[in-house]
Design a protein around this motif. Sequence first.
Motif, PDB file in Angstrom:
ATOM      1  N   GLN A  35    -114.488   5.586 -56.281  1.00  0.00           N
ATOM      2  CA  GLN A  35    -114.579   6.902 -56.895  1.00  0.00           C
ATOM      3  C   GLN A  35    -114.027   7.967 -55.953  1.00  0.00           C
ATOM      4  N   VAL A  36    -113.252   8.883 -56.506  1.00  0.00           N
ATOM      5  CA  VAL A  36    -112.783  10.050 -55.756  1.00  0.00           C
ATOM      6  C   VAL A  36    -113.217  11.286 -56.530  1.00  0.00           C
ATOM      7  N   LEU A  37    -114.019  12.115 -55.900  1.00  0.00           N
ATOM      8  CA  LEU A  37    -114.471  13.358 -56.510  1.00  0.00           C
ATOM      9  C   LEU A  37    -113.682  14.502 -55.895  1.00  0.00           C
ATOM     10  N   ASN A  38    -113.011  15.276 -56.735  1.00  0.00           N
ATOM     11  CA  ASN A  38    -112.170  16.369 -56.281  1.00  0.00           C
ATOM     12  C   ASN A  38    -112.842  17.680 -56.610  1.00  0.00           C
ATOM     13  N   SER A  39    -113.255  18.357 -55.573  1.00  0.00           N
ATOM     14  CA  SER A  39    -113.783  19.706 -55.706  1.00  0.00           C
ATOM     15  C   SER A  39    -113.043  20.550 -54.671  1.00  0.00           C
ATOM     16  N   ALA A  40    -111.713  20.653 -54.881  1.00  0.00           N
ATOM     17  CA  ALA A  40    -110.806  21.239 -53.899  1.00  0.00           C
ATOM     18  C   ALA A  40    -111.408  22.493 -53.277  1.00  0.00           C
ATOM     19  N   PRO A  41    -111.320  22.600 -51.978  1.00  0.00           N
ATOM     20  CA  PRO A  41    -110.525  21.792 -51.066  1.00  0.00           C
ATOM     21  C   PRO A  41    -111.214  20.537 -50.553  1.00  0.00           C
ATOM     22  N   ASP A  42    -112.396  20.204 -51.087  1.00  0.00           N
ATOM     23  CA  ASP A  42    -113.116  19.016 -50.614  1.00  0.00           C
ATOM     24  C   ASP A  42    -112.867  17.821 -51.529  1.00  0.00           C
ATOM     25  N   TYR A  43    -112.658  16.675 -50.927  1.00  0.00           N
ATOM     26  CA  TYR A  43    -112.461  15.418 -51.642  1.00  0.00           C
ATOM     27  C   TYR A  43    -113.458  14.419 -51.077  1.00  0.00           C
ATOM     28  N   THR A  44    -114.293  13.843 -51.949  1.00  0.00           N
ATOM     29  CA  THR A  44    -115.248  12.833 -51.513  1.00  0.00           C
ATOM     30  C   THR A  44    -114.786  11.479 -52.036  1.00  0.00           C
ATOM     31  N   ILE A  45    -114.541  10.563 -51.110  1.00  0.00           N
ATOM     32  CA  ILE A  45    -114.072   9.227 -51.428  1.00  0.00           C
ATOM     33  C   ILE A  45    -115.247   8.286 -51.215  1.00  0.00           C
ATOM     34  N   SER A  46    -115.608   7.534 -52.265  1.00  0.00           N
ATOM     35  CA  SER A  46    -116.745   6.626 -52.205  1.00  0.00           C
ATOM     36  C   SER A  46    -116.335   5.255 -52.701  1.00  0.00           C
ATOM     37  N   CYS A  47    -116.871   4.242 -52.058  1.00  0.00           N
ATOM     38  CA  CYS A  47    -116.619   2.880 -52.506  1.00  0.00           C
ATOM     39  C   CYS A  47    -117.807   2.019 -52.088  1.00  0.00           C
ATOM     40  N   SER A  48    -118.235   1.129 -52.975  1.00  0.00           N
ATOM     41  CA  SER A  48    -119.319   0.209 -52.649  1.00  0.00           C
ATOM     42  C   SER A  48    -119.091  -1.110 -53.367  1.00  0.00           C
ATOM     43  N   LEU A  49    -119.619  -2.166 -52.780  1.00  0.00           N
ATOM     44  CA  LEU A  49    -119.568  -3.479 -53.412  1.00  0.00           C
ATOM     45  C   LEU A  49    -120.604  -3.533 -54.527  1.00  0.00           C
ATOM     46  N   ASP A  50    -120.216  -4.069 -55.668  1.00  0.00           N
ATOM     47  CA  ASP A  50    -121.119  -4.178 -56.818  1.00  0.00           C
ATOM     48  C   ASP A  50    -121.763  -5.557 -56.871  1.00  0.00           C
ATOM     49  N   GLY A  51    -123.080  -5.576 -57.057  1.00  0.00           N
ATOM     50  CA  GLY A  51    -123.814  -6.793 -57.377  1.00  0.00           C
ATOM     51  C   GLY A  51    -123.597  -7.980 -56.460  1.00  0.00           C
ATOM     52  N   THR A  52    -123.455  -7.734 -55.198  1.00  0.00           N
ATOM     53  CA  THR A  52    -123.274  -8.842 -54.266  1.00  0.00           C
ATOM     54  C   THR A  52    -124.099  -8.592 -53.018  1.00  0.00           C
ATOM     55  N   SER A  53    -124.531  -9.665 -52.408  1.00  0.00           N
ATOM     56  CA  SER A  53    -125.267  -9.526 -51.159  1.00  0.00           C
ATOM     57  C   SER A  53    -124.330  -9.692 -49.967  1.00  0.00           C
ATOM     58  N   ASN A  54    -123.053  -9.997 -50.237  1.00  0.00           N
ATOM     59  CA  ASN A  54    -122.077 -10.126 -49.165  1.00  0.00           C
ATOM     60  C   ASN A  54    -121.639  -8.748 -48.686  1.00  0.00           C
ATOM     61  N   ASN A  55    -121.548  -8.588 -47.405  1.00  0.00           N
ATOM     62  CA  ASN A  55    -121.021  -7.362 -46.824  1.00  0.00           C
ATOM     63  C   ASN A  55    -119.712  -7.676 -46.140  1.00  0.00           C
ATOM     64  N   ALA A  56    -118.837  -6.706 -46.076  1.00  0.00           N
ATOM     65  CA  ALA A  56    -117.569  -6.876 -45.382  1.00  0.00           C
ATOM     66  C   ALA A  56    -117.787  -6.660 -43.887  1.00  0.00           C
ATOM     67  N   SER A  57    -117.036  -7.388 -43.089  1.00  0.00           N
ATOM     68  CA  SER A  57    -117.073  -7.189 -41.640  1.00  0.00           C
ATOM     69  C   SER A  57    -115.668  -7.392 -41.090  1.00  0.00           C
ATOM     70  N   GLY A  58    -115.471  -6.949 -39.878  1.00  0.00           N
ATOM     71  CA  GLY A  58    -114.156  -7.072 -39.269  1.00  0.00           C
ATOM     72  C   GLY A  58    -113.378  -5.782 -39.392  1.00  0.00           C
ATOM     73  N   SER A  59    -112.079  -5.908 -39.597  1.00  0.00           N
ATOM     74  CA  SER A  59    -111.235  -4.721 -39.702  1.00  0.00           C
ATOM     75  C   SER A  59    -110.457  -4.752 -41.004  1.00  0.00           C
ATOM     76  N   GLY A  60    -110.012  -3.598 -41.432  1.00  0.00           N
ATOM     77  CA  GLY A  60    -109.241  -3.497 -42.662  1.00  0.00           C
ATOM     78  C   GLY A  60    -109.056  -2.046 -43.057  1.00  0.00           C
ATOM     79  N   THR A  61    -108.452  -1.834 -44.203  1.00  0.00           N
ATOM     80  CA  THR A  61    -108.162  -0.500 -44.699  1.00  0.00           C
ATOM     81  C   THR A  61    -109.191  -0.098 -45.747  1.00  0.00           C
ATOM     82  N   LEU A  62    -109.880   1.021 -45.525  1.00  0.00           N
ATOM     83  CA  LEU A  62    -110.845   1.535 -46.499  1.00  0.00           C
ATOM     84  C   LEU A  62    -110.119   2.233 -47.638  1.00  0.00           C
TER      85      LEU A  62
END
Length: 71
Positions: A35-62
């Motif tokens: 989800q990206v919420l635009n309330s210019a000049p502020d932008y809130t970028i949100s992301c979450s894993l759905d319905g899983t108990s696995n979490n990401a680890s290591g490195s990568g691009t958000l």
Amino acid sequence: MGGFDVTLTLADVDFTNISFTQGDFLSNQGTTNWQVLNSAPDYTISCSLDGTSNNASGSGTLFSITLDTKD
């Protein structure tokens, strides 16, 4: 990591065509809620894993940002 929220302030007088693209760090682990919420000049970028108990680890691009500068 199971999710993140980031708020950025980008001055509309300096930039145009601002867009955000989800990276693969969380989506490689399963279905995400992106989800990206635009309330210019502020932008809130949100992301979450759905319905899983696995979490990401290591490195990568958000997420990535694409924008044009005004002259």
